[in-house]
Design a protein around this motif. Structure first.
Motif, mmCIF file in Angstrom:
data_model
loop_
_atom_site.group_PDB
_atom_site.id
_atom_site.type_symbol
_atom_site.label_atom_id
_atom_site.label_comp_id
_atom_site.label_asym_id
_atom_site.label_seq_id
_atom_site.Cartn_x
_atom_site.Cartn_y
_atom_site.Cartn_z
ATOM 1 N N GLN A 1 103.780 37.876 -10.586
ATOM 2 C CA GLN A 1 104.008 36.442 -10.415
ATOM 3 C C GLN A 1 103.147 35.909 -9.269
ATOM 4 O O GLN A 1 102.560 34.841 -9.362
ATOM 5 C CB GLN A 1 105.490 36.154 -10.140
ATOM 6 C CG GLN A 1 105.819 34.677 -10.001
ATOM 7 C CD GLN A 1 105.440 33.866 -11.231
ATOM 8 O OE1 GLN A 1 105.692 34.264 -12.360
ATOM 9 N NE2 GLN A 1 104.817 32.712 -11.016
ATOM 10 N N ARG A 2 103.056 36.685 -8.205
ATOM 11 C CA ARG A 2 102.225 36.297 -7.063
ATOM 12 C C ARG A 2 100.756 36.224 -7.480
ATOM 13 O O ARG A 2 100.032 35.322 -7.072
ATOM 14 C CB ARG A 2 102.424 37.299 -5.910
ATOM 15 C CG ARG A 2 101.604 37.032 -4.682
ATOM 16 C CD ARG A 2 102.159 35.834 -3.906
ATOM 17 N NE ARG A 2 101.246 35.387 -2.895
ATOM 18 C CZ ARG A 2 101.194 35.846 -1.644
ATOM 19 N NH1 ARG A 2 102.049 36.753 -1.252
ATOM 20 N NH2 ARG A 2 100.306 35.373 -0.807
ATOM 21 N N PHE A 3 100.325 37.183 -8.326
ATOM 22 C CA PHE A 3 98.953 37.164 -8.831
ATOM 23 C C PHE A 3 98.692 35.864 -9.587
ATOM 24 O O PHE A 3 97.660 35.227 -9.390
ATOM 25 C CB PHE A 3 98.691 38.373 -9.745
ATOM 26 C CG PHE A 3 97.375 38.292 -10.464
ATOM 27 C CD1 PHE A 3 96.185 38.608 -9.824
ATOM 28 C CD2 PHE A 3 97.313 37.874 -11.792
ATOM 29 C CE1 PHE A 3 94.963 38.511 -10.477
ATOM 30 C CE2 PHE A 3 96.098 37.771 -12.457
ATOM 31 C CZ PHE A 3 94.919 38.096 -11.796
ATOM 32 N N VAL A 4 99.632 35.469 -10.448
ATOM 33 C CA VAL A 4 99.486 34.224 -11.216
ATOM 34 C C VAL A 4 99.314 33.045 -10.264
ATOM 35 O O VAL A 4 98.417 32.220 -10.418
ATOM 36 C CB VAL A 4 100.691 33.999 -12.151
ATOM 37 C CG1 VAL A 4 100.685 32.603 -12.750
ATOM 38 C CG2 VAL A 4 100.704 35.063 -13.259
ATOM 39 N N GLU A 5 100.176 32.963 -9.243
ATOM 40 C CA GLU A 5 100.115 31.859 -8.279
ATOM 41 C C GLU A 5 98.792 31.853 -7.517
ATOM 42 O O GLU A 5 98.185 30.794 -7.306
ATOM 43 C CB GLU A 5 101.292 31.962 -7.305
ATOM 44 C CG GLU A 5 102.634 31.725 -7.972
ATOM 45 C CD GLU A 5 103.816 32.191 -7.125
ATOM 46 O OE1 GLU A 5 103.588 32.698 -5.983
ATOM 47 O OE2 GLU A 5 104.947 32.076 -7.604
ATOM 48 N N GLU A 6 98.345 33.017 -7.108
ATOM 49 C CA GLU A 6 97.098 33.128 -6.353
ATOM 50 C C GLU A 6 95.886 32.837 -7.242
ATOM 51 O O GLU A 6 94.923 32.231 -6.794
ATOM 52 C CB GLU A 6 96.968 34.515 -5.716
ATOM 53 C CG GLU A 6 97.990 34.795 -4.631
ATOM 54 C CD GLU A 6 97.846 33.896 -3.419
ATOM 55 O OE1 GLU A 6 96.735 33.418 -3.135
ATOM 56 O OE2 GLU A 6 98.867 33.670 -2.736
ATOM 57 N N TYR A 7 95.941 33.256 -8.489
ATOM 58 C CA TYR A 7 94.838 33.020 -9.414
ATOM 59 C C TYR A 7 94.625 31.526 -9.633
ATOM 60 O O TYR A 7 93.496 31.051 -9.726
ATOM 61 C CB TYR A 7 95.103 33.731 -10.738
ATOM 62 C CG TYR A 7 94.012 33.525 -11.762
ATOM 63 C CD1 TYR A 7 92.778 34.155 -11.627
ATOM 64 C CD2 TYR A 7 94.197 32.680 -12.853
ATOM 65 C CE1 TYR A 7 91.766 33.961 -12.555
ATOM 66 C CE2 TYR A 7 93.189 32.483 -13.780
ATOM 67 C CZ TYR A 7 91.984 33.125 -13.622
ATOM 68 O OH TYR A 7 90.977 32.918 -14.530
ATOM 69 N N LEU A 8 95.706 30.775 -9.671
ATOM 70 C CA LEU A 8 95.616 29.335 -9.906
ATOM 71 C C LEU A 8 94.950 28.587 -8.749
ATOM 72 O O LEU A 8 94.485 27.467 -8.929
ATOM 73 C CB LEU A 8 97.004 28.756 -10.170
ATOM 74 C CG LEU A 8 97.627 29.183 -11.499
ATOM 75 C CD1 LEU A 8 99.079 28.771 -11.556
ATOM 76 C CD2 LEU A 8 96.846 28.616 -12.670
ATOM 77 N N ILE A 9 94.865 29.184 -7.589
ATOM 78 C CA ILE A 9 94.250 28.530 -6.432
ATOM 79 C C ILE A 9 92.756 28.330 -6.653
ATOM 80 O O ILE A 9 92.240 27.230 -6.481
ATOM 81 C CB ILE A 9 94.501 29.344 -5.142
ATOM 82 C CG1 ILE A 9 95.991 29.297 -4.787
ATOM 83 C CG2 ILE A 9 93.642 28.820 -3.981
ATOM 84 C CD1 ILE A 9 96.394 30.241 -3.662
ATOM 85 N N ASP A 10 92.063 29.404 -7.028
ATOM 86 C CA ASP A 10 90.600 29.315 -7.141
ATOM 87 C C ASP A 10 90.031 29.995 -8.385
ATOM 88 O O ASP A 10 88.824 30.073 -8.544
ATOM 89 C CB ASP A 10 89.939 29.893 -5.889
ATOM 90 C CG ASP A 10 90.355 31.322 -5.592
ATOM 91 O OD1 ASP A 10 91.006 31.956 -6.449
ATOM 92 O OD2 ASP A 10 90.021 31.823 -4.501
ATOM 93 N N LEU A 11 90.906 30.507 -9.252
ATOM 94 C CA LEU A 11 90.518 31.196 -10.483
ATOM 95 C C LEU A 11 89.608 32.400 -10.212
ATOM 96 O O LEU A 11 88.826 32.794 -11.066
ATOM 97 C CB LEU A 11 89.857 30.234 -11.486
ATOM 98 C CG LEU A 11 90.667 28.995 -11.857
ATOM 99 C CD1 LEU A 11 89.899 28.146 -12.864
ATOM 100 C CD2 LEU A 11 92.037 29.342 -12.383
#
Length: 180
Positions: free
Chosen positions: A8-18
């Motif tokens: 879930q954290r990966f998903v959130e972090e990925y959305l920041i800068d792809l």
């Protein structure tokens, strides 16, 4: 299937800068394996769905759609600088109606007044500044906008795709069958 806390954290972090690698690192995965783990995570359907849902929510929340982004890129990609500036040779003498207004005597350039410039052209202008020798206008990067639009439309492939079945059949065709 429910995501783990790290996923879930990966998903959130990925959305920041792809950025797959940086998202994996920020989510707590090893720096050495972040690139490969990040790409493996993106292949998991539950993570792919979570990312898509989050992007859809963000699009709804902000009111920004893919169509709007493409329309803005199109303004840049199909810009025509002649809509923002006027240029041409003018005489050096002070008596002519078209006399050299900038004192240089060579190809004077003037900006189209802001009340005359259309919205699409204005959106393509990155910078207007006054220099010691005149006015400088800078347009957004036309090529970058065209490449972004082309990628979105699937015109360019970043990876080479190989059809394994075709490859194997070609090998079989070129190899002599030992029974013959």
């Amino acid at each position: 299937m429910k995501l783990t806390g790290k996923q879930q954290r990966f998903v959130e972090e990925y959305l920041i800068d792809l950025n797959v690698t940086q998202a994996a690192i920020r989510a707590g995965y090893s720096e050495k394996t972040a690139y490969s783990i990040g790409h493996e995570l993106l292949k998991k359907p539950e993570i792919e769905n979570a990312i898509q849902k989050a992007m859809d929510k963000r699009s709804e929340r902000t009111g920004i759609t893919q169509d709007q982004v493409l329309a803005e890129l199109a303004k840049i990609g199909f810009q025509d600088i002649r809509k923002a500036v006027r240029w041409g040779r003018s005489p050096i003498d002070d008596t002519s109606e078209n006399a050299d207004k900038n004192g240089l005597g060579i190809y004077p350039i003037e900006l189209v007044p802001s009340e005359e410039i259309d919205d699409d052209t204005a959106a393509a202008v990155s910078e207007v500044s006054l220099t010691q020798t005149g006015v400088k206008i800078k347009m957004h990067d036309k090529q970058a906008a065209l490449v972004s639009m082309g990628r979105h439309l699937g015109m360019f492939k970043d990876k080479t795709e190989i059809d394994a079945n075709l490859f194997i059949s070609e090998i079989r065709r070129t190899v002599v069958d030992p029974k013959e």
